[in-house]
Design a protein around this motif. Structure first.
Motif, mmCIF file in Angstrom:
data_model
loop_
_atom_site.group_PDB
_atom_site.id
_atom_site.type_symbol
_atom_site.label_atom_id
_atom_site.label_comp_id
_atom_site.label_asym_id
_atom_site.label_seq_id
_atom_site.Cartn_x
_atom_site.Cartn_y
_atom_site.Cartn_z
ATOM 1 N N GLU A 121 21.477 83.986 -15.757
ATOM 2 C CA GLU A 121 21.495 82.944 -17.187
ATOM 3 C C GLU A 121 20.413 83.279 -18.115
ATOM 4 O OE1 GLU A 121 22.794 78.739 -16.711
ATOM 5 O OE2 GLU A 121 22.104 79.102 -14.536
ATOM 6 N N GLN A 122 20.540 83.368 -19.188
ATOM 7 C CA GLN A 122 19.539 83.515 -20.288
ATOM 8 C C GLN A 122 18.987 82.012 -20.766
ATOM 9 O OE1 GLN A 122 19.184 86.839 -20.376
ATOM 10 N NE2 GLN A 122 21.004 87.017 -19.023
ATOM 11 N N VAL A 123 17.795 81.516 -20.624
ATOM 12 C CA VAL A 123 17.440 80.206 -20.844
ATOM 13 C C VAL A 123 16.253 80.490 -21.722
ATOM 14 C CG1 VAL A 123 16.788 77.869 -19.831
ATOM 15 C CG2 VAL A 123 18.462 79.522 -18.469
ATOM 16 N N ASP A 124 16.182 80.035 -22.982
ATOM 17 C CA ASP A 124 15.236 79.897 -24.008
ATOM 18 C C ASP A 124 14.152 81.092 -23.797
ATOM 19 O OD1 ASP A 124 15.954 77.297 -24.523
ATOM 20 O OD2 ASP A 124 14.396 76.473 -23.086
ATOM 21 N N GLY A 125 14.970 82.447 -23.635
ATOM 22 C CA GLY A 125 14.080 83.699 -23.720
ATOM 23 C C GLY A 125 13.739 83.989 -22.320
ATOM 24 N N PHE A 126 14.132 83.198 -21.221
ATOM 25 C CA PHE A 126 13.949 83.574 -20.014
ATOM 26 C C PHE A 126 15.237 84.249 -19.291
ATOM 27 C CE2 PHE A 126 11.111 79.997 -20.690
ATOM 28 C CZ PHE A 126 9.917 80.276 -19.735
ATOM 29 N N VAL A 127 15.164 84.922 -18.201
ATOM 30 C CA VAL A 127 16.154 85.498 -17.506
ATOM 31 C C VAL A 127 16.095 84.848 -16.113
ATOM 32 C CG1 VAL A 127 17.195 87.501 -16.332
ATOM 33 C CG2 VAL A 127 16.128 87.736 -18.626
ATOM 34 N N VAL A 128 16.941 83.975 -15.796
ATOM 35 C CA VAL A 128 16.964 83.329 -14.407
ATOM 36 C C VAL A 128 18.035 83.594 -13.554
ATOM 37 C CG1 VAL A 128 17.391 81.069 -13.612
ATOM 38 C CG2 VAL A 128 16.317 81.287 -15.893
ATOM 39 N N GLU A 129 17.778 83.992 -12.600
ATOM 40 C CA GLU A 129 18.727 84.525 -11.269
ATOM 41 C C GLU A 129 19.005 83.365 -10.299
ATOM 42 O OE1 GLU A 129 20.126 87.239 -11.838
ATOM 43 O OE2 GLU A 129 18.788 88.935 -12.080
ATOM 44 N N GLY A 130 20.473 83.068 -10.331
ATOM 45 C CA GLY A 130 20.538 81.979 -9.013
ATOM 46 C C GLY A 130 20.763 82.721 -7.788
ATOM 47 N N GLY A 131 21.378 83.726 -7.967
ATOM 48 C CA GLY A 131 21.615 84.381 -6.479
ATOM 49 C C GLY A 131 20.857 85.753 -6.388
ATOM 50 N N PRO A 132 21.276 86.894 -6.212
ATOM 51 C CA PRO A 132 20.265 88.292 -6.086
ATOM 52 C C PRO A 132 19.543 88.288 -7.240
ATOM 53 C CG PRO A 132 22.692 88.896 -6.372
ATOM 54 C CD PRO A 132 22.673 87.252 -6.324
ATOM 55 N N ASP A 133 18.290 88.729 -7.211
ATOM 56 C CA ASP A 133 17.342 89.261 -8.326
ATOM 57 C C ASP A 133 17.176 90.795 -8.155
ATOM 58 O OD1 ASP A 133 15.564 89.532 -6.124
ATOM 59 O OD2 ASP A 133 14.039 88.372 -7.141
ATOM 60 N N GLY A 134 17.551 91.524 -7.303
ATOM 61 C CA GLY A 134 17.245 93.002 -7.236
ATOM 62 C C GLY A 134 17.874 93.580 -6.016
ATOM 63 N N PHE A 135 17.751 94.963 -5.962
ATOM 64 C CA PHE A 135 18.275 95.670 -5.047
ATOM 65 C C PHE A 135 17.189 96.770 -4.687
ATOM 66 C CE2 PHE A 135 19.381 97.750 -9.036
ATOM 67 C CZ PHE A 135 19.176 98.934 -8.854
#
Ligand SMILES: Cc1cc2nc3c(=O)[nH]c(=O)nc-3n(C[C@H](O)[C@H](O)[C@H](O)COP(=O)(O)OP(=O)(O)OC[C@H]3O[C@@H](n4cnc5c(N)ncnc54)[C@H](O)[C@@H]3O)c2cc1C
Length: 331
Positions: free
Chosen positions: A16-30
């Motif tokens: 999700e894009q929230v006020d200039g932040f990138v928020v990950e709910g599940g996976p954040d990388g590989f």
């Protein structure tokens, strides 16, 4: 045609894009050494959107202090199934988060993706399938890739005549909660070292990722984004996460905002006979019209493994359906 029970694509992948932040709910990388997502990104024309891990190293919160922790052990504590050298190569992600390839795939497929179409039954026909959807509609299909969690796929397949598929449905999926919290960097007592920490004896908090230090572009200048991993428990997860992090990292004041994601059935945990069970079900599926299973419930829980599993399923299906087109009587 893609039938998706939810009103959005991506399943466990939520960015999700929230006020200039990138928020990950599940996976954040590989894992940086895994080729599947870079290959997919190149195919989708977003190879230049990949980002590399910046801050490295994970600490151990032992109840009193953050102590250095061997990367291999940190991965084991976090349940990441990878060798020491794979971990040492670090992680990668996408500029706008892990859902970036999902969004591009959706654009490409748009008219073929049907939302709010939960598959409730698979009925084998002489050739192909009747696919029943909650609400009463039915689709006809020559062949199916069933990319569902094992607890749903196992049930549907058993009812479709694949005996012992129900055992797959019993694959345990572990519950967890992730909470992303935003702060001003002046709320922290000092610079954060590394990419996060794991907790030695987790009760309320399992681990924390310093999201805006781990990958670039996760928070606007002057802000910090943290992500806490919690076991299921009573109380407000955001308040619990903030209280725990405030104690460990010396954060002053309240978070600017927080986002909580509940994963009642998050990561699958394979049992001892998992691989044999999956192979057995795949063998039984060959007696039915063309159908394949793919996803985290079968061939590895990470996103890269899911991409590989999906591609292999499609490849197998394409080869069988081609064969049966050439010779409809072949088995
Ligand atoms: C908190 C958390 C953090 C993680 N972190 C990482 C990480 O950093 N790196 C990594 O590689 N992996 C990570 N994983 C694991 C990885 O994200 C998942 O295992 C993977 O994304 C699962 O993909 P999938 O397609 O198999 O299943 P899902 O994502 O569950 O997708 C299944 C899809 O099927 C749909 N569906 C369900 N039932 C039906 C039905 N009856 N009819 C039609 N559609 C249906 C669902 O709505 C969903 O869209 C994480 C997982 C969790 C929970």
């Amino acid at each position: 045609m893609v039938l998706e029970s939810e009103r959005h694509a991506g399943g466990t992948i939520v960015s999700e894009q929230v006020d200039g932040f990138v928020v990950e709910g599940g996976p954040d990388g590989f894992l940086a050494g895994e080729p599947e997502l870079p290959d997919l990104a190149a195919e989708l024309g977003i190879g230049d959107r990949l980002v590399d891990q910046q801050a490295r190293g994970t600490a151990l919160w032992n109840g009193t202090e953050l102590a250095p922790l061997d990367e291999g052990r940190a991965a084991a504590l976090l349940g990441i199934d990878a060798s020491k050298s794979e971990i040492a190569a670090g992680f990668r992600s996408f500029s706008a988060g892990m859902a970036e390839p999902v969004a591009v795939l959706l654009e490409r497929l748009s008219s073929k993706v049907k939302f709010a179409q939960g598959v409730s039954g698979l009925i084998p026909r002489k050739q192909g399938w009747h696919v029943a959807v909650t609400g009463g509609s039915v689709h006809e299909a020559d062949a199916i890739v069933l990319a569902l969690p094992a607890y749903t796929a196992g049930r549907l397949l058993e009812a479709a005549g694949a005996s012992r598929a129900r055992e797959l449905a019993e694959t345990p999926y572990l519950p967890s909660i992730t909470v992303s919290l935003a702060y001003l960097d002046t709320q922290l007592s000092g610079p954060l070292k590394g990419a996060g920490f794991v907790v030695e004896s987790p009760q309320h908090l399992r681990a924390c990722t310093y999201a805006s230090f781990k990958f670039p572009g996760r928070a606007p200048r002057g802000h910090v984004l943290l992500r806490a991993y919690l076991p299921p428990q009573d109380g407000d997860p955001a308040q619990i996460a903030h209280a725990q992090l405030a104690g460990i990292l010396g954060i002053r004041g309240e978070p600017l905002w927080s986002r909580t994601y509940h994963w009642n059935r998050g990561l699958p945990r394979y049992r001892a006979q998992h691989a044999e069970q999956v192979a057995d079900v795949r063998k039984r599926l060959r007696r039915l019209p063309p159908i394949e299973i793919a996803g985290a419930g079968y061939d590895g829980a990470g996103v890269s493994a899911c991409v590989r599993s999906g591609r292999e399923a499609a490849r197998r299906l394409a080869s069988t359906t081609r064969l049966s087109t050439v010779n409809p009587n072949s088995s």
